[in-house]
Design a protein around this motif. Structure first.
Motif, mmCIF file in Angstrom:
data_model
loop_
_atom_site.group_PDB
_atom_site.id
_atom_site.type_symbol
_atom_site.label_atom_id
_atom_site.label_comp_id
_atom_site.label_asym_id
_atom_site.label_seq_id
_atom_site.Cartn_x
_atom_site.Cartn_y
_atom_site.Cartn_z
ATOM 1 N N VAL A 251 0.811 -1.219 0.000
ATOM 2 C CA VAL A 251 0.000 0.000 0.000
ATOM 3 C C VAL A 251 0.845 1.269 0.000
ATOM 4 N N GLY A 252 2.101 1.164 0.453
ATOM 5 C CA GLY A 252 2.990 2.316 0.411
ATOM 6 C C GLY A 252 2.822 3.323 1.526
ATOM 7 N N VAL A 253 1.963 3.003 2.500
ATOM 8 C CA VAL A 253 1.721 3.922 3.612
ATOM 9 C C VAL A 253 1.716 3.152 4.925
ATOM 10 N N ILE A 254 2.379 3.703 5.937
ATOM 11 C CA ILE A 254 2.389 3.098 7.261
ATOM 12 C C ILE A 254 1.837 4.110 8.258
ATOM 13 N N THR A 255 0.785 3.726 8.964
ATOM 14 C CA THR A 255 0.223 4.604 9.994
ATOM 15 C C THR A 255 0.948 4.348 11.305
ATOM 16 N N GLY A 256 1.742 5.292 11.723
ATOM 17 C CA GLY A 256 2.519 5.135 12.944
ATOM 18 C C GLY A 256 3.944 5.615 12.756
ATOM 19 N N THR A 297 11.558 -5.031 17.039
ATOM 20 C CA THR A 297 12.040 -4.408 15.811
ATOM 21 C C THR A 297 11.175 -3.200 15.465
ATOM 22 N N THR A 298 11.786 -2.116 15.045
ATOM 23 C CA THR A 298 11.011 -0.927 14.683
ATOM 24 C C THR A 298 10.386 -1.104 13.298
ATOM 25 N N ARG A 299 9.374 -0.284 13.029
ATOM 26 C CA ARG A 299 8.733 -0.344 11.723
ATOM 27 C C ARG A 299 9.733 -0.066 10.600
ATOM 28 N N LEU A 300 10.592 0.915 10.828
ATOM 29 C CA LEU A 300 11.582 1.257 9.803
ATOM 30 C C LEU A 300 12.538 0.090 9.567
ATOM 31 N N GLU A 301 12.986 -0.562 10.631
ATOM 32 C CA GLU A 301 13.893 -1.706 10.479
ATOM 33 C C GLU A 301 13.226 -2.844 9.728
ATOM 34 N N PRO A 310 14.497 -10.549 -2.430
ATOM 35 C CA PRO A 310 14.231 -10.480 -3.870
ATOM 36 C C PRO A 310 12.770 -10.155 -4.188
ATOM 37 N N GLN A 311 11.859 -10.630 -3.362
ATOM 38 C CA GLN A 311 10.431 -10.416 -3.617
ATOM 39 C C GLN A 311 10.028 -8.949 -3.520
ATOM 40 N N PHE A 312 10.833 -8.139 -2.813
ATOM 41 C CA PHE A 312 10.481 -6.732 -2.621
ATOM 42 C C PHE A 312 11.582 -5.788 -3.108
ATOM 43 N N ALA A 313 12.417 -6.291 -3.980
ATOM 44 C CA ALA A 313 13.559 -5.506 -4.439
ATOM 45 C C ALA A 313 13.134 -4.215 -5.140
ATOM 46 N N ASP A 314 11.985 -4.228 -5.789
ATOM 47 C CA ASP A 314 11.533 -3.047 -6.529
ATOM 48 C C ASP A 314 10.534 -2.197 -5.753
ATOM 49 N N ALA A 315 10.274 -2.563 -4.513
ATOM 50 C CA ALA A 315 9.285 -1.822 -3.720
ATOM 51 C C ALA A 315 9.891 -0.523 -3.179
ATOM 52 N N ALA A 316 9.120 0.546 -3.265
ATOM 53 C CA ALA A 316 9.564 1.827 -2.732
ATOM 54 C C ALA A 316 9.374 1.851 -1.217
ATOM 55 N N GLU A 317 10.161 2.668 -0.545
ATOM 56 C CA GLU A 317 9.997 2.782 0.905
ATOM 57 C C GLU A 317 8.680 3.481 1.214
ATOM 58 N N PRO A 318 7.865 2.914 2.068
ATOM 59 C CA PRO A 318 6.562 3.506 2.378
ATOM 60 C C PRO A 318 6.698 4.851 3.092
#
Length: 361
Positions: A251-256, A297-301, A310-318
């Protein structure tokens, strides 16, 4: 048991006194006319019958009265000590059933679901599928299972959907009615019931919240522990394509806050914890355990680790969206999992989310 000895040269088997017509694999559907005949047939002398194709000439011993004819078919009341009922045979329940069959290949394992959508998959695994209610009641005797795992979520698997009042407790009672009270009954609850949300540490005695969802889980926990069952409060579950990381990167968005602390647990480790609780038997009756990998573990970590797979290699940081009331405040909690290690005697295979991701590369 009726012993069926393999004849190596002719690939035939000798069928002894009171024999049933049995196939080599317990997973093959039985022949209903032969079952009815076999239950009452007594023969004075031995006779010969062909072994099942692909069985390598060997037919396993078949316990009298424990042949199943699939969903809705005749089922014996006699239960083996390794038989298992998985109430809630979803992703976690199926893993637990699969691992149990690997350890106890002759066990009868019944998987209970809300619908028959996954029944063909369960049959291929060697699990006997039934829907909750009348279907299960017709195939499984009351008090017929020494081992029960209840892994159904309150929402029925629908994100954000609340359980109907009383329905979850009724499902717990239905599962309990099929337990013989002698083996283990394991309920997979959630660590989300804890009230702490400012970064502090929680253990099994820590205060719980009073939300409607929490109330449903706590009532279920109480019902389970009252009859000697074991409760596992699980951390956030994941595998490579399931879990918070997969949702966030989709979804590209993290609430928190990016610094908010989460506790995680791989699905396989959760299944192993449930099986460990069954194996521990009376040592953990009525007990409560927090089960997690022990590495907050933090959300960012989590996001940073996941993007290395490999499954998320092309995913942008939310993007992190922090509600105004949470700005500048710590959030989350840290699980103390010491009792799971010392008393339950369970340790995770995947020591952390980061380690799991490294193993995927």
């Amino acid at each position: 048991n009726i012993s069926l000895a393999a004849h190596e040269e002719k690939h035939q088997v000798g069928c002894g006194f009171g024999v049933l017509f049995a196939m080599a694999s317990r997973r093959l559907p039985c022949r209903r006319p032969l079952l009815a005949l076999g239950l009452s047939l007594v023969v004075a002398s031995s006779f010969w019958c062909r072994s099942a194709p692909g069985a390598g000439g060997a037919v396993a011993a078949v316990p009298v009265g424990r042949i199943a004819c699939g969903s809705g078919g005749a089922q014996a009341s006699a239960a083996g000590q390794d038989d298992l009922l998985v109430f809630g045979a979803g992703f976690l329940g199926k893993l637990a059933a699969q691992k149990w069959l690997e350890r106890h290949p002759s066990a009868r394992v019944v998987g209970v679901t809300r619908s028959d959508a996954s029944h063909e998959e369960l049959r291929k695994m060697g699990v006997e599928p039934h829907t909750a209610g009348a279907d299960l009641a017709a195939a499984a005797p009351i008090g017929g299972f020494p081992n029960v795992i209840f892994a159904a979520p309150p929402s029925g698997g629908r994100p954000g959907a609340p359980a109907a009042p009383g329905s979850y407790a009724e499902s717990i009672r239905e599962a309990q009615s099929h337990w013989d009270g002698k083996g283990g009954f394991v309920f997979t609850s959630s660590g989300g019931v804890f009230k702490e949300d400012a970064g502090g540490t929680v253990d099994e005695t820590s205060p719980v919240s009073d939300t409607p969802r929490t109330a449903v889980l706590l009532e279920a926990e109480k019902l389970v522990r009252e009859v000697g069952g074991t409760v596992l409060r699980l951390a956030g579950l994941y595998d490579i394509l399931r879990g918070a990381h997969a949702y966030w990167l989709k979804v590209g968005v993290i609430t928190g806050s990016k610094d908010g602390v989460l506790n995680l647990l791989h699905y396989e480790d959760a299944a192993e914890a449930a099986l460990t609780a069954l194996d521990r038997g009376s040592a953990v009756r009525g007990e409560l355990f927090i089960v997690g990998d022990g590495v907050p573990t933090t959300r960012l970590e989590i996001v940073q680790s996941a993007r290395q797979a490999p499954q998320f290699a092309d995913a942008a940081e939310p993007v992190f969206e922090v509600p105004p009331e949470q700005m500048g405040k710590p959030s989350g909690k840290v699980y103390n999992v010491r009792r799971a290690t010392d008393v339950l005697r369970w340790t995770p295979r995947y020591k952390s989310f980061a380690q799991f991701i490294t193993m995927q590369r």
